[in-house]
Write a protein that holds these residues in place. Sequence first.
Motif, short mmCIF file in Angstrom:
data_model
loop_
_atom_site.label_atom_id
_atom_site.label_comp_id
_atom_site.label_asym_id
_atom_site.label_seq_id
_atom_site.Cartn_x
_atom_site.Cartn_y
_atom_site.Cartn_z
N THR A 227 -69.43 36.17 21.20
CA THR A 227 -69.36 34.74 21.47
C THR A 227 -70.55 34.01 20.86
O THR A 227 -71.69 34.42 21.04
N CYS A 228 -70.27 32.94 20.15
CA CYS A 228 -71.28 32.10 19.50
C CYS A 228 -71.95 32.76 18.29
O CYS A 228 -72.88 32.21 17.70
N VAL A 229 -71.48 33.97 17.91
CA VAL A 229 -71.98 34.58 16.68
C VAL A 229 -71.02 34.20 15.56
O VAL A 229 -70.03 34.88 15.32
N GLY A 230 -71.30 33.10 14.89
CA GLY A 230 -70.42 32.65 13.82
C GLY A 230 -70.62 33.43 12.54
O GLY A 230 -69.79 33.40 11.65
N THR A 231 -71.73 34.17 12.44
CA THR A 231 -72.06 34.83 11.19
C THR A 231 -72.65 36.21 11.41
O THR A 231 -73.56 36.38 12.21
N ILE A 232 -72.09 37.20 10.71
CA ILE A 232 -72.75 38.48 10.51
C ILE A 232 -73.14 38.48 9.04
O ILE A 232 -72.27 38.53 8.16
N ALA A 233 -74.43 38.36 8.75
CA ALA A 233 -74.88 38.23 7.36
C ALA A 233 -75.40 39.57 6.85
O ALA A 233 -76.31 40.16 7.43
N GLN A 234 -74.78 40.06 5.77
CA GLN A 234 -75.25 41.28 5.13
C GLN A 234 -76.18 40.88 3.99
O GLN A 234 -75.79 40.16 3.08
N THR A 235 -77.43 41.35 4.03
CA THR A 235 -78.42 40.94 3.03
C THR A 235 -78.77 42.06 2.05
O THR A 235 -79.55 41.85 1.13
N TYR A 236 -78.18 43.25 2.23
CA TYR A 236 -78.47 44.37 1.33
C TYR A 236 -77.63 44.28 0.05
O TYR A 236 -76.67 43.50 -0.02
N ASP A 237 -77.99 45.07 -0.94
CA ASP A 237 -77.26 45.11 -2.21
C ASP A 237 -76.36 46.34 -2.19
O ASP A 237 -76.85 47.47 -2.30
N PRO A 238 -75.03 46.17 -2.04
CA PRO A 238 -74.14 47.32 -1.93
C PRO A 238 -74.22 48.25 -3.14
O PRO A 238 -74.40 47.81 -4.28
N ASN A 239 -74.07 49.55 -2.86
CA ASN A 239 -74.02 50.60 -3.88
C ASN A 239 -75.30 50.72 -4.71
O ASN A 239 -75.26 51.20 -5.85
N HIS A 240 -76.41 50.27 -4.14
CA HIS A 240 -77.74 50.45 -4.76
C HIS A 240 -78.64 51.16 -3.76
O HIS A 240 -78.45 51.06 -2.54
N VAL A 241 -79.62 51.86 -4.26
CA VAL A 241 -80.52 52.63 -3.40
C VAL A 241 -81.33 51.70 -2.50
O VAL A 241 -81.87 50.68 -2.94
N VAL A 242 -81.38 52.05 -1.22
CA VAL A 242 -82.23 51.35 -0.26
C VAL A 242 -83.22 52.35 0.33
O VAL A 242 -83.00 53.56 0.28
N LYS A 243 -84.29 51.84 0.91
CA LYS A 243 -85.30 52.69 1.52
C LYS A 243 -85.21 52.60 3.04
O LYS A 243 -84.73 51.60 3.59
N LYS A 244 -85.68 53.63 3.70
CA LYS A 244 -85.72 53.67 5.15
C LYS A 244 -86.48 52.45 5.67
O LYS A 244 -87.58 52.15 5.23
N GLY A 245 -85.85 51.71 6.60
CA GLY A 245 -86.47 50.52 7.16
C GLY A 245 -86.13 49.23 6.45
O GLY A 245 -86.42 48.14 6.95
N ASP A 246 -85.50 49.31 5.26
CA ASP A 246 -85.10 48.09 4.56
C ASP A 246 -84.10 47.31 5.42
O ASP A 246 -83.29 47.90 6.16
N GLU A 247 -84.12 46.00 5.30
CA GLU A 247 -83.18 45.16 6.04
C GLU A 247 -81.76 45.33 5.51
O GLU A 247 -81.53 45.34 4.31
N LYS A 248 -80.81 45.46 6.45
CA LYS A 248 -79.39 45.49 6.07
C LYS A 248 -78.75 44.13 6.27
O LYS A 248 -77.88 43.72 5.49
#
Length: 297
Positions: A227-248
């Motif tokens: 309720t009241c969550v109009g947005t789930i925002a994905q900020t990562y770059d799909p199919n690219h390497v990420v590091k532990k602790g990086d924001e998703k």
Amino acid sequence: MIKYYNRNSKEYEVEKVAGDKYLKWNYSSPVGLTLLEMFIKKKLFSKVYGGYCDSSLSKKKINSFIKEFNIDMNLCEKGQEDFNNFNDFFIRRLKKEARPIDENSNMLISPGDGRLFAYDNIDMDNLVQVKGLTYSLHELIGDKTIADKYNGGLCLVLRLCPTDYHRFHFIDSGICSDSKKVNGDYYSVNPIALEKIPKLYCQNKREWSLFKSENFGDVILVEVGATCVGTIAQTYDPNHVVKKGDEKGYFKFGGSTTIMFIKPNTVKIDEDILRETSLGYETKVVMGETIGKKISI
């Protein structure tokens, strides 16, 4: 009254719930339940309220919210007068030192701040929502082929209440697929609602992705709106390497939930978290905190 376990003090604490009286009325009274089904669970309600939280008019809510829920602004990158609106404050970033990350590759960390339930040796067709109410992973993600691979594994449910830091992060280095969106309703994910609405996670708006973790195998990551969550925002770059602790990504206003599924014989969750889950209590954790250890085979 919602109690959770504080693993630092080793004591139970009572959660201060934003809109507690409203939630109880909404999910318990005949009139409240009627309004819930007719209007409040719908996208329009959350979209309208989300629009208000994105407007400058909502800035006046910030100071009272900080005071009522004792938000430690010393941990934030911005000062409380530097936010443009309530959602700007709600998705606030924290200073790096506010959430130290256990860099040991064998240690599983929490992806965010919140209250955690951990279930091991799971039955994919009977995942626990609350005592007496279950759902299936197949229903949650809509992919039985992938779901079946996690039978007997782990299910980690992290509930973020409105007072929490609302950005979520990667538990390990690796590569994450595109996020698949599943349309749905906007029920609250507060325990008050979870006890009333069967298969709530499978009814709400959600997104899921497959994370190829370097140390914990293929992990299913699910973000559930509310309720009241109009947005789930994905900020990562799909199919690219990420590091532990990086924001998703992050959730805009409202309580929300992230759910992780890990295959069998991969991770051993900390005993205190498993114990409290078996007793029906969530354990309070923060992003970067160790919650389990890789099983060496």
